[in-house]
Design a protein around this motif. Structure first.
Motif, PDB file in Angstrom:
ATOM      1  N   TRP A 190     -35.471  -9.385  19.435  1.00 37.64           N
ATOM      2  CA  TRP A 190     -34.388  -8.684  20.124  1.00 37.64           C
ATOM      3  C   TRP A 190     -33.974  -9.452  21.368  1.00 37.64           C
ATOM      4  CZ3 TRP A 190     -37.190  -3.307  19.949  1.00 37.64           C
ATOM      5  CH2 TRP A 190     -37.217  -2.851  18.634  1.00 37.64           C
ATOM      6  N   ASN A 191     -32.707  -9.331  21.743  1.00 33.03           N
ATOM      7  CA  ASN A 191     -32.169 -10.029  22.910  1.00 33.03           C
ATOM      8  C   ASN A 191     -32.249  -9.140  24.145  1.00 33.03           C
ATOM      9  OD1 ASN A 191     -31.237 -12.485  21.606  1.00 33.03           O
ATOM     10  ND2 ASN A 191     -29.833 -11.136  20.528  1.00 33.03           N
ATOM     11  N   PRO A 192     -32.958  -9.595  25.177  1.00 35.85           N
ATOM     12  CA  PRO A 192     -33.123  -8.775  26.379  1.00 35.85           C
ATOM     13  C   PRO A 192     -31.895  -8.818  27.288  1.00 35.85           C
ATOM     14  CG  PRO A 192     -34.351 -10.814  26.598  1.00 35.85           C
ATOM     15  CD  PRO A 192     -33.752 -10.816  25.221  1.00 35.85           C
ATOM     16  N   ALA A 193     -31.733  -7.740  28.027  1.00 32.98           N
ATOM     17  CA  ALA A 193     -30.685  -7.653  29.044  1.00 32.98           C
ATOM     18  C   ALA A 193     -31.192  -6.742  30.159  1.00 32.98           C
ATOM     19  CB  ALA A 193     -29.394  -7.095  28.453  1.00 32.98           C
ATOM     20  N   ILE A 194     -30.565  -6.848  31.311  1.00 33.27           N
ATOM     21  CA  ILE A 194     -30.950  -6.041  32.470  1.00 33.27           C
ATOM     22  C   ILE A 194     -29.694  -5.392  33.027  1.00 33.27           C
ATOM     23  CG2 ILE A 194     -31.998  -6.085  34.764  1.00 33.27           C
ATOM     24  CD1 ILE A 194     -33.434  -8.697  33.763  1.00 33.27           C
ATOM     25  N   GLU A 195     -29.806  -4.120  33.373  1.00 27.71           N
ATOM     26  CA  GLU A 195     -28.710  -3.383  33.991  1.00 27.71           C
ATOM     27  C   GLU A 195     -29.219  -2.679  35.242  1.00 27.71           C
ATOM     28  OE1 GLU A 195     -26.022  -2.202  30.112  1.00 27.71           O
ATOM     29  OE2 GLU A 195     -27.382  -0.700  30.916  1.00 27.71           O
ATOM     30  N   TYR A 196     -28.288  -2.316  36.118  1.00 31.10           N
ATOM     31  CA  TYR A 196     -28.663  -1.593  37.332  1.00 31.10           C
ATOM     32  C   TYR A 196     -27.557  -0.603  37.685  1.00 31.10           C
ATOM     33  CZ  TYR A 196     -25.557  -4.959  39.632  1.00 31.10           C
ATOM     34  OH  TYR A 196     -24.473  -5.716  39.987  1.00 31.10           O
ATOM     35  N   SER A 197     -27.922   0.427  38.441  1.00 27.32           N
ATOM     36  CA  SER A 197     -26.966   1.468  38.814  1.00 27.32           C
ATOM     37  C   SER A 197     -27.456   2.203  40.051  1.00 27.32           C
ATOM     38  CB  SER A 197     -26.817   2.476  37.664  1.00 27.32           C
ATOM     39  OG  SER A 197     -25.960   3.532  38.034  1.00 27.32           O
TER      40      SER A 197
ATOM     41  N   PHE B 184     -29.582 -14.115  25.360  1.00 25.98           N
ATOM     42  CA  PHE B 184     -29.634 -14.373  23.922  1.00 25.98           C
ATOM     43  C   PHE B 184     -30.665 -15.444  23.593  1.00 25.98           C
ATOM     44  CE2 PHE B 184     -25.269 -12.847  24.649  1.00 25.98           C
ATOM     45  CZ  PHE B 184     -25.317 -11.730  23.826  1.00 25.98           C
ATOM     46  N   GLY B 185     -31.565 -15.120  22.675  1.00 29.06           N
ATOM     47  CA  GLY B 185     -32.563 -16.068  22.222  1.00 29.06           C
ATOM     48  C   GLY B 185     -33.716 -16.303  23.179  1.00 29.06           C
ATOM     49  N   GLU B 186     -33.798 -15.545  24.245  1.00 26.26           N
ATOM     50  CA  GLU B 186     -34.880 -15.742  25.220  1.00 26.26           C
ATOM     51  C   GLU B 186     -36.226 -15.431  24.583  1.00 26.26           C
ATOM     52  OE1 GLU B 186     -36.742 -17.099  28.001  1.00 26.26           O
ATOM     53  OE2 GLU B 186     -34.649 -16.861  28.623  1.00 26.26           O
TER      54      GLU B 186
ATOM     55  N   GLY C 117     -32.767  -0.429  46.299  1.00 24.86           N
ATOM     56  CA  GLY C 117     -32.500   1.000  46.231  1.00 24.86           C
ATOM     57  C   GLY C 117     -31.798   1.453  44.962  1.00 24.86           C
ATOM     58  N   MET C 118     -31.398   0.510  44.114  1.00 25.01           N
ATOM     59  CA  MET C 118     -30.728   0.885  42.867  1.00 25.01           C
ATOM     60  C   MET C 118     -31.741   0.961  41.730  1.00 25.01           C
ATOM     61  SD  MET C 118     -27.055  -0.890  42.654  1.00 25.01           S
ATOM     62  CE  MET C 118     -25.789  -0.610  43.854  1.00 25.01           C
ATOM     63  N   MET C 119     -31.373   1.691  40.703  1.00 23.42           N
ATOM     64  CA  MET C 119     -32.211   1.780  39.512  1.00 23.42           C
ATOM     65  C   MET C 119     -31.990   0.527  38.660  1.00 23.42           C
ATOM     66  SD  MET C 119     -31.762   5.775  38.537  1.00 23.42           S
ATOM     67  CE  MET C 119     -32.960   5.649  37.237  1.00 23.42           C
ATOM     68  N   VAL C 120     -33.053   0.047  38.038  1.00 18.87           N
ATOM     69  CA  VAL C 120     -32.981  -1.141  37.189  1.00 18.87           C
ATOM     70  C   VAL C 120     -33.580  -0.775  35.837  1.00 18.87           C
ATOM     71  CG1 VAL C 120     -33.760  -3.527  36.882  1.00 18.87           C
ATOM     72  CG2 VAL C 120     -33.204  -2.683  39.166  1.00 18.87           C
ATOM     73  N   ARG C 121     -32.877  -1.142  34.763  1.00 20.21           N
ATOM     74  CA  ARG C 121     -33.433  -0.890  33.434  1.00 20.21           C
ATOM     75  C   ARG C 121     -33.384  -2.136  32.568  1.00 20.21           C
ATOM     76  NH1 ARG C 121     -29.265   3.328  30.527  1.00 20.21           N
ATOM     77  NH2 ARG C 121     -27.449   1.968  30.519  1.00 20.21           N
ATOM     78  N   PHE C 122     -34.343  -2.196  31.654  1.00 17.71           N
ATOM     79  CA  PHE C 122     -34.450  -3.271  30.679  1.00 17.71           C
ATOM     80  C   PHE C 122     -33.899  -2.752  29.356  1.00 17.71           C
ATOM     81  CE2 PHE C 122     -36.794  -4.915  27.058  1.00 17.71           C
ATOM     82  CZ  PHE C 122     -36.603  -6.270  27.190  1.00 17.71           C
ATOM     83  N   ILE C 123     -33.119  -3.584  28.683  1.00 21.58           N
ATOM     84  CA  ILE C 123     -32.563  -3.230  27.378  1.00 21.58           C
ATOM     85  C   ILE C 123     -32.853  -4.377  26.426  1.00 21.58           C
ATOM     86  CG2 ILE C 123     -30.446  -2.745  26.090  1.00 21.58           C
ATOM     87  CD1 ILE C 123     -29.261  -1.736  28.695  1.00 21.58           C
ATOM     88  N   ALA C 124     -33.136  -4.042  25.170  1.00 26.21           N
ATOM     89  CA  ALA C 124     -33.323  -5.056  24.138  1.00 26.21           C
ATOM     90  C   ALA C 124     -32.368  -4.742  22.990  1.00 26.21           C
ATOM     91  CB  ALA C 124     -34.762  -5.071  23.658  1.00 26.21           C
TER      92      ALA C 124
END
Length: 110
Positions: free
Chosen positions: A39-46, A64-66, A85-92
């Motif tokens: 799976w390809n990882p990504a990071i988001e924050y809010s 991609f491809g990490e 202070g922001m929320m961080v999430r990992f997505i695959a």
């Protein structure tokens, strides 16, 4: 207030929100699993107050491809430092199913 009362009153953002907060080793193992699946990882924050009502901001493009867990964890840490202070999430992302294979909040933005 007891830990159980705090837990019951806390906002739930994804499946792992219903479990005790993961430590660094548990986060690492989840990321290792995702990479092992291809799976390809990504990071988001809010912002915490917008986490349920808005789209999250993407931290760079998906990786991609990490294959390196260390690289992904380094990006998570860079995102935390750049967005205090922001929320961080990992997505695959699962290319085969064309959906998210996994997503979880890494930092709840204290």
């Amino acid at each position: 207030m007891s830990d159980i009362q705090n837990f019951k009153q806390s906002q739930k953002y994804e499946t792992f929100s219903y479990l005790p907060e993961m430590n660094a080793d548990q986060v690492r193992k989840q990321i290792e699993y995702c990479l092992a699946q291809g799976w390809n990882p990504a990071i988001e924050y809010s912002e915490k107050e917008n986490a349920m009502a808005h789209y999250w901001y993407m931290w760079k493009l998906p990786f991609f491809g990490e294959q390196s867990v260390e690289s992904v964890l380094q990006e998570v840490e860079e995102c935390r430092r750049a967005n205090p202070g922001m929320m961080v999430r990992f997505i695959a992302y699962d290319n085969y199913a064309q959906s998210q294979g996994m997503a979880f909040v890494v930092d709840r933005g204290r």
